[in-house]
Write a protein that holds these residues in place. Structure first.
Motif, mmCIF file in Angstrom:
data_model
loop_
_atom_site.group_PDB
_atom_site.id
_atom_site.type_symbol
_atom_site.label_atom_id
_atom_site.label_comp_id
_atom_site.label_asym_id
_atom_site.label_seq_id
_atom_site.Cartn_x
_atom_site.Cartn_y
_atom_site.Cartn_z
ATOM 1 N N ASN A 196 0.836 -1.193 0.000
ATOM 2 C CA ASN A 196 0.000 0.000 0.000
ATOM 3 C C ASN A 196 0.876 1.251 0.000
ATOM 4 O O ASN A 196 1.789 1.377 0.807
ATOM 5 C CB ASN A 196 -0.909 -0.014 1.225
ATOM 6 C CG ASN A 196 -1.862 1.154 1.261
ATOM 7 O OD1 ASN A 196 -1.650 2.110 1.983
ATOM 8 N ND2 ASN A 196 -2.926 1.080 0.481
ATOM 9 N N SER A 254 -1.391 -5.314 5.626
ATOM 10 C CA SER A 254 -0.878 -4.264 6.501
ATOM 11 C C SER A 254 -1.107 -4.668 7.950
ATOM 12 O O SER A 254 -2.240 -4.951 8.343
ATOM 13 C CB SER A 254 -1.589 -2.940 6.201
ATOM 14 O OG SER A 254 -1.286 -2.497 4.894
ATOM 15 N N SER A 297 1.368 0.305 7.098
ATOM 16 C CA SER A 297 2.168 0.319 5.872
ATOM 17 C C SER A 297 2.943 1.621 5.750
ATOM 18 O O SER A 297 2.577 2.642 6.347
ATOM 19 C CB SER A 297 1.283 0.128 4.637
ATOM 20 O OG SER A 297 0.396 1.222 4.471
ATOM 21 N N ASN A 318 5.208 -3.233 5.570
ATOM 22 C CA ASN A 318 3.852 -3.519 6.037
ATOM 23 C C ASN A 318 3.778 -3.620 7.562
ATOM 24 O O ASN A 318 2.971 -4.367 8.109
ATOM 25 C CB ASN A 318 3.270 -4.768 5.362
ATOM 26 C CG ASN A 318 4.096 -6.038 5.585
ATOM 27 O OD1 ASN A 318 5.306 -5.987 5.798
ATOM 28 N ND2 ASN A 318 3.444 -7.187 5.515
ATOM 29 N N ASP A 333 3.761 -0.561 10.874
ATOM 30 C CA ASP A 333 3.621 0.884 11.041
ATOM 31 C C ASP A 333 4.377 1.421 12.256
ATOM 32 O O ASP A 333 4.209 2.560 12.636
ATOM 33 C CB ASP A 333 2.148 1.298 11.142
ATOM 34 C CG ASP A 333 1.433 0.695 12.339
ATOM 35 O OD1 ASP A 333 0.229 0.979 12.497
ATOM 36 O OD2 ASP A 333 2.046 -0.047 13.116
#
Length: 420
Positions: A110, A259, A380, A399, A401
């Protein structure tokens, strides 16, 4: 640099550090007033420059990312390419933990805001074909906007980030069920934008500046934004693993990375399999990118690392835009405010200058131009940088955060720009 993670790096927080992608996010840019005379004593980069030792396999950058991955602080792909040849490519972690699918070069991640330059390219394609002018106002192509937007805000203002418009409130909890539902909602959302400053005033990553150009692309071409970009940008560049995938594809296609969002209790959850879960990040509290059936028009979709290198090459060789328009895409428009610290902190040369362009910021670092864009979503991250003076392209896709994103970007820059 240390390797302690930057927790809860939100989309707006990352892009708010200057508002213009990987370079500003790394905290290396400075205002244009320091540009003049800063490079007079430095030799211009040459095409024959050897591969810097830190960019080689086993070099400092390679070791740094491997250490992060070993500590479960990075999951994804990093790639360095020099004049079309892959110099370094590493993949870590899982694309889909439930199915045991590992990340690799062919996995799409993403992009969030890192895909916004695709929209600017689409607009410039239409401009070079004479189907619109960058001086056109919003009202030239779209009906129903207030007069202060329709007659005063131009396409140039929108693409440059100087529209003076705000970002309407988003419904982060809504779960969308179709492309049509996403498009209808997003068009209404874009029309809720209101001026908060005169056109020509820099804005802070205003959502309307991405949404309205996407609507203009649709009005001019008669195609959805997604279809136009996939046909005229991705396909033209040979980006076979890149698309605006839908949630059903995200769930079932083994070539799309899931994610993994960090939760308040420290656990990670698969966003696409847990639509009831959201991010605890205060900058995007409660958001889950999988709730959108497909990325909103103007957002980035999904891309593989090699495809982003192909896009960079297509910008440079006239494939996706005629050369004058490719130069226009990255031509400096508006000086960005000083950032300080970051990569510049331990360098002896003066601070460099950074500028807004058409959705793809440019900066000078040690006398070399750098074009790039970064983006984050819950679970992501994405960054791609083009170093046109020396022929390098760097891609970082992940992937997780809760990684030290800005530090990884800085380490990439050190590797490419450092001594041989």
């Amino acid at each position: 640099m240390g390797s302690e993670p930057v927790r809860s790096v939100g989309r707006r927080r990352l892009l708010g550090w200057g508002g213009w992608g990987g370079l500003a996010a790394a905290g290396v840019a400075a205002g244009g007033a320091q540009l003049v005379g800063a490079r007079s004593a430095r030799a211009a980069p040459t095409a024959s420059r050897a591969v810097p030792r830190d960019a080689r396999p086993g070099g400092a950058y390679d070791r740094y990312v491997a250490k992060l991955a070993a500590e479960d602080k990075f999951s994804g792909v990093v790639l360095l390419s020099h004049r079309g040849r892959t110099v370094l490519s590493r993949s870590y972690g899982m694309a889909d933990k439930e199915k045991g699918i590992r990340n690799h070069e062919g996995v799409a991640f993403n992009l969030s805001s890192a895909g916004k330059p695709f929209g600017a390219v689409a607009v410039l394609q239409l401009a070079q074909r004479g189907r619109l002018r960058l001086s056109d106002t919003v009202g030239t192509h779209l009906k129903g906007f207030p007069e202060e937007i329709a007659e005063k805000v131009t396409i140039h203002h929108l693409l440059s980030g100087i529209s003076g418009l705000n970002t309407p409130d988003e419904d982060l909890q809504r779960v969308f069920r179709s492309r049509e539902e996403v498009r209808e909602f997003h068009e209404k959302w874009a029309r809720q934008a209101r001026p908060v400053a005169p056109p020509g005033t820099p804005t802070d990553h205003a959502g309307a500046e991405v949404a309205i150009p996407a609507l203009i692309v649709e009005a001019v071409t008669g195609m959805t934004y997604w279809d136009y970009v996939e046909e005229h940008v991705f396909k033209r560049c040979g980006m076979t693993g890149t698309a605006f995938f839908t949630r059903p594809q995200w769930l079932t296609d083994p070539h799309i990375a899931h994610s993994y969002m960090r939760q308040g209790d420290g656990s990670r959850v698969d966003a696409v399999r847990n639509l009831d879960k959201g991010s605890p990040d205060p900058f995007q509290l409660g958001k889950n990118p999988a709730r959108s059936y497909i990325d909103f028009p103007g957002d980035g979709g999904f891309a593989t690392a090699p495809d982003l290198v192909r896009f960079a090459q297509a910008l440079g060789d006239g494939t996706v835009l005629d050369r004058p328009y490719a130069e226009l895409l990255t031509a400096p428009k508006i000086p960005l405010a000083p950032q300080g610290g970051g990569l510049r902190a331990d360098r002896s040369t003066p601070a460099d200058a950074a500028f807004a362009t058409y959705m793809m910021p440019v900066s000078l670092i040690d006398g070399q131009w750098l074009n790039g864009r970064a983006g984050v979503n819950p679970g992501s991250l994405a960054s791609w940088n083009i170093y046109p003076d020396s022929g390098w392209v760097g891609v970082i896709l992940g992937n997780y955060d809760d990684v030290p994103f800005t530090e990884i970007i800085e380490q990439e820059m050190r590797a490419v720009l450092g001594p041989t």
